[in-house]
Design a protein around this motif. Structure first.
Motif, PDB file in Angstrom:
ATOM      1  N   ARG A 296       0.834  -1.194   0.000  1.00 33.20           N
ATOM      2  CA  ARG A 296       0.000   0.000   0.000  1.00 33.20           C
ATOM      3  C   ARG A 296       0.873   1.251   0.000  1.00 33.20           C
ATOM      4  NH1 ARG A 296      -5.738  -1.234   0.464  1.00 33.20           N
ATOM      5  NH2 ARG A 296      -5.618  -3.495   0.501  1.00 33.20           N
ATOM      6  N   GLU A 298       0.104   4.262   0.621  1.00 31.46           N
ATOM      7  CA  GLU A 298      -0.142   5.163   1.746  1.00 31.46           C
ATOM      8  C   GLU A 298       0.592   4.685   3.006  1.00 31.46           C
ATOM      9  OE1 GLU A 298      -4.325   5.720   2.741  1.00 31.46           O
ATOM     10  OE2 GLU A 298      -3.685   6.702   4.583  1.00 31.46           O
ATOM     11  N   VAL A 299       0.646   3.365   3.176  1.00 31.35           N
ATOM     12  CA  VAL A 299       1.327   2.820   4.350  1.00 31.35           C
ATOM     13  C   VAL A 299       2.835   3.043   4.213  1.00 31.35           C
ATOM     14  CG1 VAL A 299       1.721   0.744   5.711  1.00 31.35           C
ATOM     15  CG2 VAL A 299      -0.528   1.154   4.691  1.00 31.35           C
ATOM     16  N   ARG A 302       3.772   6.490   5.083  1.00 33.86           N
ATOM     17  CA  ARG A 302       3.865   6.775   6.505  1.00 33.86           C
ATOM     18  C   ARG A 302       5.113   6.148   7.128  1.00 33.86           C
ATOM     19  NH1 ARG A 302      -1.810   6.741   6.097  1.00 33.86           N
ATOM     20  NH2 ARG A 302      -2.017   4.532   6.570  1.00 33.86           N
ATOM     21  N   LEU A 303       5.486   4.955   6.640  1.00 36.32           N
ATOM     22  CA  LEU A 303       6.711   4.336   7.146  1.00 36.32           C
ATOM     23  C   LEU A 303       7.902   5.228   6.791  1.00 36.32           C
ATOM     24  CD1 LEU A 303       6.160   0.571   6.198  1.00 36.32           C
ATOM     25  CD2 LEU A 303       6.231   1.553   8.485  1.00 36.32           C
ATOM     26  N   GLU A 305       7.848   8.416   6.241  1.00 40.56           N
ATOM     27  CA  GLU A 305       7.793   9.645   7.041  1.00 40.56           C
ATOM     28  C   GLU A 305       8.452   9.397   8.395  1.00 40.56           C
ATOM     29  OE1 GLU A 305       3.882  11.152   7.839  1.00 40.56           O
ATOM     30  OE2 GLU A 305       4.661  12.996   8.734  1.00 40.56           O
ATOM     31  N   CYS A 317      -5.804   4.379   1.676  1.00 38.04           N
ATOM     32  CA  CYS A 317      -6.463   3.219   2.264  1.00 38.04           C
ATOM     33  C   CYS A 317      -7.955   3.486   2.370  1.00 38.04           C
ATOM     34  CB  CYS A 317      -5.909   2.939   3.650  1.00 38.04           C
ATOM     35  SG  CYS A 317      -4.414   1.991   3.598  1.00 38.04           S
ATOM     36  N   SER A 318      -8.559   3.853   1.278  1.00 39.31           N
ATOM     37  CA  SER A 318      -9.977   4.158   1.323  1.00 39.31           C
ATOM     38  C   SER A 318     -10.683   3.162   0.435  1.00 39.31           C
ATOM     39  CB  SER A 318     -10.209   5.580   0.818  1.00 39.31           C
ATOM     40  OG  SER A 318     -11.489   5.692   0.259  1.00 39.31           O
ATOM     41  N   SER A 319     -11.802   2.664   0.936  1.00 33.69           N
ATOM     42  CA  SER A 319     -12.482   1.672   0.111  1.00 33.69           C
ATOM     43  C   SER A 319     -13.243   2.351  -1.018  1.00 33.69           C
ATOM     44  CB  SER A 319     -13.424   0.850   0.983  1.00 33.69           C
ATOM     45  OG  SER A 319     -14.175   1.714   1.783  1.00 33.69           O
ATOM     46  N   LYS A 320     -13.487   3.659  -0.859  1.00 32.63           N
ATOM     47  CA  LYS A 320     -14.271   4.347  -1.877  1.00 32.63           C
ATOM     48  C   LYS A 320     -13.428   4.793  -3.063  1.00 32.63           C
ATOM     49  CE  LYS A 320     -17.818   5.708   1.330  1.00 32.63           C
ATOM     50  NZ  LYS A 320     -17.555   6.204   2.659  1.00 32.63           N
ATOM     51  N   LEU A 368       7.726  -3.824   4.977  1.00 32.67           N
ATOM     52  CA  LEU A 368       6.273  -3.930   4.873  1.00 32.67           C
ATOM     53  C   LEU A 368       5.869  -5.247   4.218  1.00 32.67           C
ATOM     54  CD1 LEU A 368       3.579  -2.519   5.367  1.00 32.67           C
ATOM     55  CD2 LEU A 368       3.774  -1.465   3.123  1.00 32.67           C
ATOM     56  N   LYS A 371       6.068  -7.922   6.724  1.00 37.49           N
ATOM     57  CA  LYS A 371       5.021  -7.864   7.752  1.00 37.49           C
ATOM     58  C   LYS A 371       3.636  -8.208   7.235  1.00 37.49           C
ATOM     59  CE  LYS A 371       6.911  -4.650  11.087  1.00 37.49           C
ATOM     60  NZ  LYS A 371       6.920  -3.266  11.509  1.00 37.49           N
ATOM     61  N   THR A 372       3.368  -7.819   6.016  1.00 40.80           N
ATOM     62  CA  THR A 372       1.998  -8.001   5.547  1.00 40.80           C
ATOM     63  C   THR A 372       1.854  -9.160   4.574  1.00 40.80           C
ATOM     64  OG1 THR A 372       2.300  -6.413   3.778  1.00 40.80           O
ATOM     65  CG2 THR A 372       1.412  -5.566   5.833  1.00 40.80           C
ATOM     66  N   GLY A 373       3.009  -9.736   4.130  1.00 42.11           N
ATOM     67  CA  GLY A 373       2.914 -10.889   3.247  1.00 42.11           C
ATOM     68  C   GLY A 373       2.687 -12.118   4.093  1.00 42.11           C
TER      69      GLY A 373
END
Lengths: 374, 384
Positions: A296, A298-299, A302-303, A305, A317-320, A368, A371-373
């Motif tokens: 992602r 966006e994630v 932030r990491l 940053e 991270c928006s579903s819309k 990331l 961690k997320t895989g």
């Protein structure tokens, strides 16, 4: 902090802030006032106007009005240029143009959107096919603000006018002005620019237009800016804009080459197993869009940053509205779309910063992924 | 004393028998707190409170704030004057309409007053008709009513209408609960409902930075600010559960992601409650609304805590929850597009009816204590 989101905004140049400061302290007069102080301020505005306009156009053939920014300049061009029939634009426009064109529907004008090539530039043939005798305006972004792809607006404008000589041609030049070499030719009727993308301050932009064009106002009132943009002038912002343009255009070519090297240095240092390049090599050197496929954006942002690196992103991270509309229009798969990062440079960016940013981008993406895989 | 007053009547406090003093004390403390920053005096007057000595320009703001204090049954903008007929009439003349149908309704707390309620109404009504010739009396369905309330202390209250308060019980009279607040529509409504029944509601928010953004957190802060107008609680505690999500994602069955995460949240919420003297957990769950809010999901969360979990919205439809949320002013914030839970960890098909044995087996793959401890250490308190 390593700031690499210069396509969003830039740190104001010291020269710009210094040039502007006196208008906040001593010379606060209304430029429309008839006493000496006001007249003197009006002269300063004229000087800034000349400074900015002469950098990209012949002042004999083009005029410039100051606006509150690129968005207002785009709105004035679209709503005052696209008054009937249809308006042709691209799927790669900044929201200021894209949403304005959509809003034309309410005024009985049909918006038409030309598709993009994978690098973000417009499919020229498709665009020309959309132009017909009822087209009143064509608007094509000069430098795509997400991929950096440069559209050949001069050739496009010529071809559009061969097809329909009465049609106006506008280009959003916000990511081009003060960054790549531009000289407006007579085929370009309207061109929007912004101050804070080149070291000026927020709240100032300009609409440049061909002299004998019958442009109508977008804001009505006291008749400032030749009756085309009412409202007391943002003298502070205009002075800063003039000073920033002077600095940036003073070293445009050298800066362009230097930034191109930085961009490639950063890209070459990215792990190809983690990042895919979206920006074309021949695009604006100031922008590099990459995607960490499957992660992602966006994630990651932030990491990064947290590691002191500021970059832009094309996803949220928006579903819309999970993806960037522009990158999506380039035709990428969802896993590419969600991992988009936009790195954008300024002439102040150093090699060390570019290298360090690439390293941290690699670290962040691999962390990331781990961690997320699964 | 200025004549202009706001008359406040309370709701269920009179039911409380010998505890009435305690309830009234908290009620007046809450009223004072809600009026913080506005110059005023608060007086008790048998069964009512009077806000007095305020600037006329503040009247609407005072009414606004009073209308959010639980325990307020109704309030009226009125005048407090001496109880002679002349003074009462002068006030009634200011309150009365100058045309249309009306009646005067008198309540006489001072039983030694020389006239009966009926006589007072007739006298003042007669004088008003003389003063305003276009007025006519209609005692059955009047357009306007002028209310007179003759009190024991030589004073009379004169007012023209009753505005409804939120009802409920004074906050602070029904214990302390920890509200699990997300950025959604439901949890602020749940907090509001428990505060209405007198509970002190302490909000607790779980985020998963960097998977969720600052915008999502700010949204929760804004929601809790609105909630605090009703609850007077001026802090929000947050706990980061990103690491817990990562571990669950890595080691456990995907369909249990949410179920397992909620068990962790409940453990942390209980720990927080015990730390601050809370007696229960509060959630905005509504039966069957989403996969984790089935009775199986609820049972699996309850299994990890010993404190009671109150779910005031359990039998509500979404529409009903939205209606309350609009009424209390949280809806517009709740629908802002920041997500409180990053889609990165959401399973495509969450388990709807998870078996406790399966949940426990999957949870056994995690170092639960270490994860809880590190999440607990991440907690922050934000002043609202």
């Amino acid at each position: 902090m390593i700031y690499l989101d210069n396509a969003a905004t830039t740190r104001p140049l010291q020269e710009a802030v210094e040039a502007a400061e006196i208008f906040l302290t001593e010379r606060y007069f209304n430029p429309s006032a008839l006493y000496g102080g006001g007249v003197a301020v009006q002269k300063e505005i004229a000087a800034a106007r000349e400074e900015i306009l002469s950098r990209i156009a012949d002042a004999g053939h083009f005029s410039l009005i100051f606006t509150s920014g690129g968005t207002e300049a785009d709105n004035q061009a679209i709503f005052c240029g696209g008054k009937r029939g249809n308006v042709v634009t691209t799927a790669g426009e900044h929201a200021a143009v894209y949403q304005s064109c959509l809003a034309l529907k309410n005024r009985g004008v049909e918006p038409r959107f030309a598709p993009l090539r994978p690098d973000g530039s417009v499919d020229e043939e498709a665009l020309l096919r959309l132009v017909d005798e009822k087209t009143s305006l064509v608007s094509v972004v000069h430098v795509n603000n997400e991929t950096g792809a440069v559209n050949d607006i001069f050739r496009l404008a010529r071809q559009v006018k061969e097809k329909n000589p009465r049609c106006l041609f506008h280009s959003d030049g916000v990511q081009a002005f003060g960054k790549i070499s531009v000289r407006l030719t007579e085929e370009i009727d309207l061109y929007s620019v912004s101050a804070h993308k080149i070291g000026g301050v927020k709240g100032t932009g300009a609409l440049i237009f061909r002299k004998n064009l019958a442009l109508s106002p977008y804001l009505y009132g006291g008749g400032q800016e030749g009756n085309l943009r009412s409202g007391t002038e943002n003298v502070f912002g205009i002075a800063a804009f003039g000073a920033a343009a002077r600095v940036r255009f003073g070293s445009l070519r050298e800066t362009g080459e230097q930034i191109l090297r930085l961009r490639e240095l950063l890209f070459d240092a990215l792990d190809p197993a983690l990042y895919t390049r979206l920006s074309p090599r021949e695009g604006s050197p100031f922008l590099l869009s990459v995607s960490a496929a499957g992660l992602r954006g966006e994630v990651l942002q932030r990491l990064l940053e947290g590691e002191g690196v500021i970059v832009g992103t094309g996803s949220a991270c928006s579903s819309k509205h999970p993806f960037s509309r522009v990158i999506q229009a380039c035709g990428y798969r969802n896993d590419i779309l969600q991992g988009v990062l936009r790195v954008s440079f300024s002439p102040d960016t150093t090699q060390e910063e570019a290298k360090a940013a690439a390293e941290r981008m690699n670290e962040a993406a691999s962390r990331l992924k781990e961690k997320t895989g699964k | 004393m200025k004549e202009r007053v706001i008359i406040i009547r309370y709701a269920e406090i009179h039911l409380k028998g010998k505890n009435r003093g305690y309830f009234e004390r908290l009620f007046s403390v809450n009223l004072e707190q809600s009026l913080r920053g506005i110059r005023h005096e608060l007086h008790r007057m048998s069964g009512r409170y009077l806000v007095a000595e305020f600037d006329e320009a503040e009247t609407d703001e005072i009414c606004n704030r009073v209308s959010r204090v639980f325990g307020v049954h109704s309030y009226s903008r009125g005048l407090c004057v001496g109880n002679s007929l002349d003074e009462i009439f002068a006030a009634a003349e200011r309150i009365a309409p100058n045309s249309g149908s009306f009646k005067v309704e008198t309540h006489r707390g001072e039983k030694r007053y020389p006239l009966t309620s009926m006589q007072i109404s007739a006298e003042i009504g007669g004088r008003l008709m003389e003063a305003f010739p276009s007025l006519r009396v209609d005692v059955h369905a009047p357009e306007h009513v002028v209310y007179l309330d003759i009190r024991e202390n030589g004073k009379a209250l004169v007012f023209g209408s009753f505005e409804p308060g939120p009802g409920g019980m004074p906050v602070g009279t029904s214990g302390r609960g920890v509200l699990l607040v997300s950025g959604g529509i439901d949890s602020p409504v749940a907090g509001y409902m428990m505060a209405k029944r007198g509970m002190t509601v302490e909000p607790l928010h779980f985020h998963s930075y960097p998977y969720t953004n600052e915008g999502a957190k700010e949204k929760v802060v804004s929601l809790c600010r609105v909630l605090s107008r009703y609850t007077s609680v001026d802090r929000l505690t947050t706990i980061n559960v990103a690491q817990i999500q990562e571990e669950i994602h890595k080691k456990c069955a995907a369909e249990l992601n949410v179920t397992l995460l909620r068990r962790f949240m409940f453990c942390l919420a209980q720990r927080y409650a015990l730390e601050i003297g809370g007696q229960c957990l509060l959630t905005g769950e509504s039966l069957g609304q989403v996969a984790s809010q089935t009775i199986e999901g609820i049972a699996s969360s309850n299994a990890v805590v010993s404190l009671p979990v109150l779910r005031p919205l359990i039998g509500f439809d979404k529409d009903e929850i939205i209606a309350v949320s609009r009424q209390i002013g949280t809806y517009e914030i709740s629908v802002l597009p920041y997500e409180d839970c990053c889609t990165v960890f959401l399973p495509e098909h969450p388990a709807i009816k998870p078996k406790l044995s399966f949940i426990e087996e999957e949870e056994g793959k995690l170092d639960k204590e270490a994860l809880l401890e590190s999440a607990w250490e991440s907690r922050e308190t934000i002043a609202l």
